[in-house]
Write a protein that holds these residues in place. Structure first.
Motif, PDB file in Angstrom:
ATOM      1  N   ARG A 100       0.970  -1.327  -0.065  1.00 46.72           N
ATOM      2  CA  ARG A 100      -0.078  -0.009  -0.129  1.00 46.72           C
ATOM      3  C   ARG A 100       0.785   1.338  -0.027  1.00 46.72           C
ATOM      4  O   ARG A 100       0.372   2.373  -0.552  1.00 46.72           O
ATOM      5  CB  ARG A 100      -0.843   0.156   1.259  1.00 46.72           C
ATOM      6  CG  ARG A 100      -2.082  -1.143   0.930  1.00 46.72           C
ATOM      7  CD  ARG A 100      -3.050  -1.194   2.007  1.00 46.72           C
ATOM      8  NE  ARG A 100      -3.728   0.067   2.198  1.00 46.72           N
ATOM      9  CZ  ARG A 100      -4.858   0.033   2.940  1.00 46.72           C
ATOM     10  NH1 ARG A 100      -5.233  -0.899   3.562  1.00 46.72           N
ATOM     11  NH2 ARG A 100      -5.485   1.281   2.772  1.00 46.72           N
ATOM     12  N   SER A 101       2.072   1.186   0.755  1.00 48.49           N
ATOM     13  CA  SER A 101       2.923   2.321   0.598  1.00 48.49           C
ATOM     14  C   SER A 101       3.428   2.531  -0.834  1.00 48.49           C
ATOM     15  O   SER A 101       3.714   3.893  -1.189  1.00 48.49           O
ATOM     16  CB  SER A 101       4.227   1.959   1.552  1.00 48.49           C
ATOM     17  OG  SER A 101       3.547   2.048   2.918  1.00 48.49           O
ATOM     18  N   LEU A 102       3.549   1.378  -1.505  1.00 51.67           N
ATOM     19  CA  LEU A 102       4.162   1.563  -2.864  1.00 51.67           C
ATOM     20  C   LEU A 102       3.167   2.189  -3.672  1.00 51.67           C
ATOM     21  O   LEU A 102       3.481   3.190  -4.636  1.00 51.67           O
ATOM     22  CB  LEU A 102       4.569   0.185  -3.433  1.00 51.67           C
ATOM     23  CG  LEU A 102       5.900  -0.396  -2.795  1.00 51.67           C
ATOM     24  CD1 LEU A 102       6.210  -1.501  -3.384  1.00 51.67           C
ATOM     25  CD2 LEU A 102       7.152   0.607  -3.040  1.00 51.67           C
ATOM     26  N   THR A 108      15.096  -1.535  -0.251  1.00 52.67           N
ATOM     27  CA  THR A 108      13.792  -1.257  -1.035  1.00 52.67           C
ATOM     28  C   THR A 108      13.198  -0.031  -0.578  1.00 52.67           C
ATOM     29  O   THR A 108      12.631   1.046  -0.991  1.00 52.67           O
ATOM     30  CB  THR A 108      12.849  -2.474  -0.943  1.00 52.67           C
ATOM     31  OG1 THR A 108      13.488  -3.304  -1.441  1.00 52.67           O
ATOM     32  CG2 THR A 108      11.655  -2.066  -1.493  1.00 52.67           C
ATOM     33  N   LEU A 109      13.096  -0.108   0.935  1.00 45.95           N
ATOM     34  CA  LEU A 109      12.565   1.326   1.444  1.00 45.95           C
ATOM     35  C   LEU A 109      13.269   2.653   1.403  1.00 45.95           C
ATOM     36  O   LEU A 109      12.647   3.706   1.172  1.00 45.95           O
ATOM     37  CB  LEU A 109      12.375   1.172   2.922  1.00 45.95           C
ATOM     38  CG  LEU A 109      11.633  -0.059   3.651  1.00 45.95           C
ATOM     39  CD1 LEU A 109      11.714  -0.435   4.985  1.00 45.95           C
ATOM     40  CD2 LEU A 109      10.152   0.421   3.360  1.00 45.95           C
ATOM     41  N   ARG A 110      14.619   2.444   1.322  1.00 40.07           N
ATOM     42  CA  ARG A 110      15.391   3.809   1.033  1.00 40.07           C
ATOM     43  C   ARG A 110      15.141   4.308  -0.310  1.00 40.07           C
ATOM     44  O   ARG A 110      14.914   5.431  -0.835  1.00 40.07           O
ATOM     45  CB  ARG A 110      16.942   3.291   1.237  1.00 40.07           C
ATOM     46  CG  ARG A 110      17.943   4.829   1.434  1.00 40.07           C
ATOM     47  CD  ARG A 110      19.119   4.375   1.901  1.00 40.07           C
ATOM     48  NE  ARG A 110      19.220   3.057   2.335  1.00 40.07           N
ATOM     49  CZ  ARG A 110      20.330   2.310   2.328  1.00 40.07           C
ATOM     50  NH1 ARG A 110      21.265   2.676   1.441  1.00 40.07           N
ATOM     51  NH2 ARG A 110      20.437   1.088   2.802  1.00 40.07           N
ATOM     52  N   ILE A 146      10.356   5.594   1.592  1.00 36.26           N
ATOM     53  CA  ILE A 146       9.305   5.228   2.398  1.00 36.26           C
ATOM     54  C   ILE A 146      10.055   5.116   3.752  1.00 36.26           C
ATOM     55  O   ILE A 146      10.949   4.081   4.032  1.00 36.26           O
ATOM     56  CB  ILE A 146       8.701   3.960   2.142  1.00 36.26           C
ATOM     57  CG1 ILE A 146       7.976   4.059   0.619  1.00 36.26           C
ATOM     58  CG2 ILE A 146       7.762   3.533   3.016  1.00 36.26           C
ATOM     59  CD1 ILE A 146       7.136   2.846   0.096  1.00 36.26           C
ATOM     60  N   ASP A 147       9.474   5.864   4.762  1.00 38.55           N
ATOM     61  CA  ASP A 147      10.101   5.744   6.034  1.00 38.55           C
ATOM     62  C   ASP A 147       9.355   4.503   6.874  1.00 38.55           C
ATOM     63  O   ASP A 147       8.280   4.308   6.609  1.00 38.55           O
ATOM     64  CB  ASP A 147       9.941   7.176   6.919  1.00 38.55           C
ATOM     65  CG  ASP A 147      10.605   8.168   6.092  1.00 38.55           C
ATOM     66  OD1 ASP A 147      11.688   7.908   5.662  1.00 38.55           O
ATOM     67  OD2 ASP A 147      10.259   9.233   6.151  1.00 38.55           O
ATOM     68  N   ALA A 148       9.848   4.149   7.694  1.00 38.12           N
ATOM     69  CA  ALA A 148       9.419   3.118   8.762  1.00 38.12           C
ATOM     70  C   ALA A 148       9.485   3.962  10.056  1.00 38.12           C
ATOM     71  O   ALA A 148      10.704   4.321  10.738  1.00 38.12           O
ATOM     72  CB  ALA A 148      10.215   1.957   8.658  1.00 38.12           C
TER      73      ALA A 148
END
Length: 105
Positions: free
Chosen positions: A47-49, A80-82, A86-88
């Motif tokens: 969903r973030s993507l 992938t997040l970087r 997308i922050d966690a």
């Protein structure tokens, strides 16, 4: 600002409230969970993507309960997040939030 969050312990409302305090003005979405951290994490990432694609200039983050399993899943997806910006965030039971920052050597 857009935030996707999930919760395995406590309630999704607990995670949402903590993130809204941490990230002022955030739009929070809560995917359904089947109780499996791996499924919940992959759903939040998916969903973030989608949010990143639709909102390329907004802040997109995943909020997760602060438990070892979620920390391991985030660490395993660090590149992938970087790459997708997308922050966690890890939400503690006391309602405080900690942004995930990769360990530096």
């Amino acid at each position: 600002m857009t935030v996707t969050d999930i919760a395995a312990w406590g309630t999704a409302d607990h995670v949402r409230a903590a993130l809204e305090r941490q990230l002022e003005g955030a739009l929070v979405e809560v995917p359904e969970t089947d109780g499996s951290p791996r499924w919940a994490f992959s759903e939040a990432l998916r969903r973030s993507l989608v949010l990143r694609q639709k909102n390329p200039f907004d802040v997109v983050a995943i909020g997760l309960p602060d438990v070892l399993r979620y920390r391991d899943l985030v660490a395993g997806s660090e590149v992938t997040l970087r790459a997708t910006k997308i922050d966690a965030y890890f939400i503690r039971k006391d309602g405080t939030a900690e942004q995930y920052l990769p360990e530096t050597e």
